[in-house]
Motif scaffolding. Sequence first.
Motif, mmCIF file in Angstrom:
data_model
loop_
_atom_site.group_PDB
_atom_site.id
_atom_site.type_symbol
_atom_site.label_atom_id
_atom_site.label_comp_id
_atom_site.label_asym_id
_atom_site.label_seq_id
_atom_site.Cartn_x
_atom_site.Cartn_y
_atom_site.Cartn_z
ATOM 1 N N GLU A 80 0.842 -1.214 0.000
ATOM 2 C CA GLU A 80 0.000 0.000 0.000
ATOM 3 C C GLU A 80 0.868 1.251 0.000
ATOM 4 O O GLU A 80 0.618 2.194 -0.746
ATOM 5 C CB GLU A 80 -0.941 0.016 1.202
ATOM 6 C CG GLU A 80 -2.204 -0.743 0.992
ATOM 7 C CD GLU A 80 -3.175 -0.576 2.162
ATOM 8 O OE1 GLU A 80 -2.992 0.359 2.980
ATOM 9 O OE2 GLU A 80 -4.100 -1.369 2.235
ATOM 10 N N ALA A 81 1.887 1.269 0.832
ATOM 11 C CA ALA A 81 2.782 2.420 0.914
ATOM 12 C C ALA A 81 3.534 2.623 -0.404
ATOM 13 O O ALA A 81 3.762 3.761 -0.819
ATOM 14 C CB ALA A 81 3.762 2.247 2.071
ATOM 15 N N LEU A 82 3.866 1.564 -1.056
ATOM 16 C CA LEU A 82 4.599 1.624 -2.321
ATOM 17 C C LEU A 82 3.748 2.244 -3.418
ATOM 18 O O LEU A 82 4.271 2.984 -4.261
ATOM 19 C CB LEU A 82 5.023 0.204 -2.720
ATOM 20 C CG LEU A 82 5.898 0.064 -3.950
ATOM 21 C CD1 LEU A 82 7.242 0.729 -3.710
ATOM 22 C CD2 LEU A 82 6.070 -1.392 -4.283
ATOM 23 N N TYR A 83 2.459 1.986 -3.414
ATOM 24 C CA TYR A 83 1.576 2.461 -4.490
ATOM 25 C C TYR A 83 0.812 3.731 -4.155
ATOM 26 O O TYR A 83 -0.103 4.097 -4.856
ATOM 27 C CB TYR A 83 0.611 1.352 -4.896
ATOM 28 C CG TYR A 83 1.327 0.212 -5.591
ATOM 29 C CD1 TYR A 83 1.857 0.390 -6.865
ATOM 30 C CD2 TYR A 83 1.495 -1.006 -4.967
ATOM 31 C CE1 TYR A 83 2.524 -0.621 -7.504
ATOM 32 C CE2 TYR A 83 2.160 -2.038 -5.601
ATOM 33 C CZ TYR A 83 2.677 -1.845 -6.876
ATOM 34 O OH TYR A 83 3.336 -2.849 -7.495
#
Length: 70
Positions: A66-69
């Motif tokens: 989630e943090a990556l996207y």
Amino acid sequence: MLIIDRFEGEYAVCEQEDGSFRKIPKVLLPPGSREGDCLVQDKAGDWQTDRAATRERRERLRQKLEALYR
């Protein structure tokens, strides 16, 4: 504790805590085992799925994705 990385034929390739890999025959795993499951051995030496550790690990990975996207 081991983590099922993948399946190759009749074996589950599992990552050990030190980062090395170990093959375990699928017939020794709990029914329904799948990639990403955390395994521990009970006192009898049988492999069991550590459901709490598996849940926590999957949640951590979900949060990272989630943090990556974002």
